[in-house]
Write a protein that holds these residues in place. Structure first.
Motif, PDB file in Angstrom:
ATOM      1  N   HIS A   1     -25.583  -6.561  39.700  1.00 44.64           N
ATOM      2  CA  HIS A   1     -25.554  -7.990  39.339  1.00 44.64           C
ATOM      3  C   HIS A   1     -24.759  -8.797  40.352  1.00 44.64           C
ATOM      4  CE1 HIS A   1     -25.617 -11.684  37.096  1.00 44.64           C
ATOM      5  NE2 HIS A   1     -24.299 -11.775  37.186  1.00 44.64           N
TER       6      HIS A   1
ATOM      7  N   HIS B   1     -27.782 -12.852  32.290  1.00 42.55           N
ATOM      8  CA  HIS B   1     -26.385 -12.887  31.837  1.00 42.55           C
ATOM      9  C   HIS B   1     -26.404 -12.844  30.307  1.00 42.55           C
ATOM     10  CE1 HIS B   1     -25.998 -15.211  35.705  1.00 42.55           C
ATOM     11  NE2 HIS B   1     -24.919 -14.485  35.814  1.00 42.55           N
TER      12      HIS B   1
ATOM     13  N   HIS C   1     -22.631  -8.589  32.406  1.00 37.69           N
ATOM     14  CA  HIS C   1     -21.333  -8.850  31.766  1.00 37.69           C
ATOM     15  C   HIS C   1     -21.216  -8.148  30.406  1.00 37.69           C
ATOM     16  CE1 HIS C   1     -20.025 -11.581  34.919  1.00 37.69           C
ATOM     17  NE2 HIS C   1     -21.260 -12.063  34.910  1.00 37.69           N
TER      18      HIS C   1
ATOM     19  N   HIS D   1     -25.025 -12.689  42.968  1.00 40.99           N
ATOM     20  CA  HIS D   1     -25.693 -13.908  43.440  1.00 40.99           C
ATOM     21  C   HIS D   1     -25.310 -13.934  44.917  1.00 40.99           C
ATOM     22  CE1 HIS D   1     -25.767 -14.761  39.116  1.00 40.99           C
ATOM     23  NE2 HIS D   1     -24.484 -14.462  39.130  1.00 40.99           N
TER      24      HIS D   1
ATOM     25  N   ASP E   1     -20.956  -9.396  40.520  1.00 38.75           N
ATOM     26  CA  ASP E   1     -21.167 -10.826  40.279  1.00 38.75           C
ATOM     27  C   ASP E   1     -21.081 -11.549  41.628  1.00 38.75           C
ATOM     28  OD1 ASP E   1     -21.884 -12.999  38.774  1.00 38.75           O
ATOM     29  OD2 ASP E   1     -20.030 -13.119  37.621  1.00 38.75           O
TER      30      ASP E   1
HETATM   31 ZN   LIG Z   1     -23.527 -13.782  37.380  1.00 39.36          ZN
END
Ligand SMILES: [Zn+2]
Length: 418
Positions: free
Chosen positions: A55, A201, A238, A57, A290
């Motif tokens: 996970h 998410h 998460h 970005h 993340d």
């Molecule tokens: Zn995220």
């Protein structure tokens, strides 16, 4: 066919040779003759699986250090989303290349990405030689419809459809239950029904859970099940605020959790209930960093340590979050969650690997290499990184590094001036 012979390398504590042919491990045994293969000297090194970051970005590397020490919703609304709205496709390309550079240095060969301008991210992944799962991003506006920007980029990503390398897959990436309307979530569930992966998410903050219960009378996990989005191809990023019922549902549906401890700590989102969800509840889990704006790096080594420490701290039990379980989550389980036949150094598997320097002070003494990697190492122990049978970093050198850094500096100067 391209072939690589890694000579005299340590695998599980024993010396061996490893022959890669094309993009797979062909043979693992001592005394293999090179026969035209490129020879890599593995002496003083161990070969281990590299990392699969489930996970992130990626292009948020451009926002590293841009806005820190804030509450999640004001961080997103007042800083991150306005800055992101101004990023062009070329900026995303540059940011994804910067992320790729950092990931390769840190032994990561795959990332599950959820971001804007995905065709430009795809271009960066193709060129840098990594693997990725790029998400079709869905965020809905006040009218409940998918944002025009998402529609445009998703259509372009679908048309491109993964390219020819076999290293990139296109998955569904609805942002979260609080940013995507019910009809759109149901439509994605219908479209993804025949085994497509969904990366979302879920239950990241207490506020998200509270608002979901107010709006729908149930938790985000139960709501995702209600709209048909929970299954063995679902990756829940998460998953911090889980009830016991949520944990049972995640296990029963066979979903994967992408545990992102650094981001959860930094945004004070809460701590994943590792002991209850994984060790007692039996949920499948992987590890993600993340984005860089909430971490602020993409180091899976660091993330493993935080995952182990978070498990111990949250449960009050130092036996929670064992090194072997954490290492497996960051390697093999991450590959499995995204259907990649890799994450193990084994004949026949896709040839993804890293060589770590056993003479590095952080890996001495060598009672337990896994414990050293989870608790002691930083990225300087990583000497060579191989993805899909191709060497992406050798003796810590990566092609094109200076240009990637210079491009990133140019784009960040523009962001600073916004
Ligand atoms: Zn995220």
């Amino acid at each position: 066919m391209n072939s690589i012979l890694i000579r005299n390398v340590q695998l599980d504590g024993k010396g061996t040779d490893v022959l890669i042919e094309g993009n797979r491990f062909k043979r693992i045994a001592p005394g293999i003759e090179p026969e035209g293969a490129k020879v890599v000297d593995g002496s003083g090194k161990a070969i281990v699986p590299p990392f699969y970051n489930t996970h992130t970005h990626a292009a948020m590397t451009l926002l590293r250090g841009y806005a820190d020490d804030m509450e999640l919703f004001s961080w997103l609304n007042d800083y991150i989303w306005p800055a992101e709205a101004k990023l062009t496709g070329d900026d995303i390309y540059v940011g994804t290349r910067l992320a790729a550079l950092e990931m390769i240095r840190g032994g990561t060969v795959f990332f599950g990405d959820m971001y804007w301008h995905q065709p430009d991210a795809a271009r960066a992944v193709e060129e840098t030689g990594l693997r990725a799962a790029l998400g079709l991003l869905y965020i809905t506006g006040t009218d409940g419809e998918v944002l025009e920007r998402n529609r445009h980029n998703n259509a372009a990503l679908l048309e491109w459809n993964g390219g020819d390398s076999g290293r990139i897959q296109v998955v569904y990436g609805p942002h979260a239950v609080y940013t995507v309307s019910e009809p759109v979530l149901r439509q994605i569930a219908a479209d993804a029904r025949d085994g497509h992966r969904v990366h979302i998410h879920a239950s990241e903050t207490a506020r998200e859970v509270r608002e979901c219960i107010e709006a729908h009378g149930m938790s985000p996990i139960a709501w995702l099940d209600e709209v048909g989005l929970l299954g063995p191809h679902t990756i829940l990023a998460h998953a911090v605020h889980l009830s016991d019922e949520d944990i049972d549902l995640i296990r029963e549906r066979g979903c994967w959790i992408a545990h992102c401890p650094c981001s959860n700590f930094k945004l004070a989102s809460g701590q994943f209930r590792y002991r209850r969800a994984v060790e007692i509840g039996g949920c499948r889990f992987t590890i993600g960093t993340d984005g860089c704006a909430s971490n602020n790096n993409l180091s899976m080594l660091e993330e493993m340590k935080f995952a182990a420490l978070s498990a111990k701290g949250e449960s009050g039990d130092p036996t929670a979050g064992r090194d072997g379980d954490i290492f497996r989550a960051a390697t093999r389980s991450g590959a499995e969650a995204f259907g990649i036949d890799a994450g193990l150094i084994e004949e026949g598997r896709l040839a993804d690997a890293m060589l770590v320097d056993l003479d590095h002070p952080l890996l001495v003494p060598d009672y337990n290499l896994t414990a050293n990697l989870v608790y002691a190492a930083d990225s300087s122990v990583i000497d060579t990184v191989i993805c899909d049978g191709r060497i992406l970093m050798e003796h810590r050198k990566i092609d094109g590094e200076e240009e990637i850094i210079a491009d990133a500096r140019r784009v960040c100067a523009k962001i600073r001036a916004l």
